[in-house]
Design a protein around this motif. Sequence first.
Motif, PDB file in Angstrom:
ATOM      1  N   TYR A 178     -15.728 -33.722  -3.417  1.00 22.12           N
ATOM      2  CA  TYR A 178     -15.051 -32.580  -2.896  1.00 22.12           C
ATOM      3  C   TYR A 178     -14.551 -32.995  -1.367  1.00 22.12           C
ATOM      4  O   TYR A 178     -15.133 -34.203  -0.855  1.00 22.12           O
ATOM      5  CB  TYR A 178     -16.260 -31.763  -2.331  1.00 22.12           C
ATOM      6  N   SER A 221     -22.688 -29.389  -6.915  1.00 22.27           N
ATOM      7  CA  SER A 221     -22.641 -28.852  -5.661  1.00 22.27           C
ATOM      8  C   SER A 221     -24.192 -28.287  -5.773  1.00 22.27           C
ATOM      9  O   SER A 221     -24.652 -27.926  -6.910  1.00 22.27           O
ATOM     10  CB  SER A 221     -21.704 -27.772  -5.557  1.00 22.27           C
ATOM     11  N   PHE A 269     -18.411 -22.964  -5.830  1.00 18.23           N
ATOM     12  CA  PHE A 269     -18.668 -23.713  -4.387  1.00 18.23           C
ATOM     13  C   PHE A 269     -17.304 -23.830  -3.850  1.00 18.23           C
ATOM     14  O   PHE A 269     -17.036 -23.772  -2.733  1.00 18.23           O
ATOM     15  CB  PHE A 269     -19.043 -25.085  -4.663  1.00 18.23           C
TER      16      PHE A 269
END
Length: 536
Positions: free
Chosen positions: A185, A297, A353
């Motif tokens: 991410y 996540s 997420f």
Amino acid sequence: MLITATHTKVLIVGAGPSGLMMAAQLLRYGIIPIIIDIKQGPTDESKALAVQARSLEIYRQMGAIDRVIENGKQARGVIFNEDGKQVASLAMENVGEGQTRFPYILLYPQSKNERLLLDYLTLNCCPVYWATTLKSLKQTNRQVEVELHNGEDITFINCDWVVGSDGAHSTVRKQLNIPFAGDTYSHNFYLADVELGGNHFDNDKVNLFLAKNGFSAFFPMPEARRFRVLGNLPDEMVKKEDLTIEDILPGLEKNTGKPIEIKKTYWFTSYHLHHRMADSFRVQRCFLVGDAAHIHSPVGGQGMNTGLQDAYNLAWKLAGVVNGRFDEKILDSYAAERMPVAKRLLSTTDKVFNIIISRNWINRVFKRWIIPPLLKLAWGNEKLRATFFKQVSQIAISYRDSSINLHVAQSTQIKAGDRLPYLKVFDEKKQLETDLHEWCTKPGFTLIVLGKLAEGDLFAIAKWITVKYPGMLNFFYLPQSTKNHHIFDAFEVNIKVGKSIIVRPDMYIGFMNDKIDMVLMENYLKNVVGFIVDGS
């Protein structure tokens, strides 16, 4: 402590929750593995926080559930806030009532899970060899040779099987040259365990704060006034060295719209989040479980629980092979069953997420104006609440397509491959209430016969089990009665012919038949599961 053995049936690399669970489950079948870890000892950092119902069911089967419940805390609700103002509140207390004995999410940190499992290993005389590193791994179709280092000491061990539970940077996975596909991410995140002053946050509810430039969250921990705080780092903090919790306080107070008084910091760290999955969970005699196989996540508190279930799924199969009770073909079912679970989990947590952390105007509008009323509407629907709990608690996971299940029944609601439902049972003889899960606490498979059987038929089944499957097939018989009618309804039993159900050691239904036929049960155990029966 140094390893003196030159051979082991099972080597477990990594003593986190997945590796410890793997060892604990093998011990239930009389197998003492060697378990190593590069760390100096068990973690003092809380790390993963949520324990889902499916994991609690495993702890109950192990006889460890009382300690878990005593030292944990139920999450009784989730409060959603937008720009510091509450926009939705969802009650979580007993949200899964009737689906499991544990109809809630329990807040019980990873550190406590590890201590619990370590104590279980200690009671069964199985040490963990800390400060021990796997340096190399070479395998053939018959064995795996590993080189282990502890300081300046080098040990070579021949292993029948190796389980890699050594985390996202898994040496086992790298030695096997298994790709770990995925991405990182773009945002940086912080995490802190703190004791808070004031009364801004409920001690048993999760507070989520969504803001224009990110998010922050407060998760209550079992200890009084202690919270897990996490969120995305402000852009100006990303490259700052020696970051402390004081640095993120201004942004945290802006997100929450509340003054934050931190009385004590137990742990603070900043990090990147990844979502990745191994291309294979097995190469010859080596397996991957937990973070070594998949990372994602923290949405929904799924990570640690998924690793625990990986180990739970693999352990009984590997134990059966090691003990000479199963054909090795059963080991193929581990990856076949668990890889689809990991793939779905990565996909769903990634989507959710990305919505949470997204800063584009479309997602900001979605989070501000659409999500709150949608959540309130959905939460007011009993069926949707039940569906949500099934997914988050992981009790909805099913292996209906698995090669080691056999469904020869007309049942449509419950099928082979499904988790055994939690149904209460009234014991007419003892005049006590129990449940189907309690019937499955002993290691091995469990045969449940529903309907009316003659005494001679019961004797024949008991004799068949004693002769061919001693210690591996437990037997329970339930005739119809008024107080147990709901069980017969749930399994759609034709009372004239009865029903036979064989439950796997991991409490998933392996076999279901609309009648009681020992020939078909024998076929399932020998030809589908791969039982090796003496003299046959």
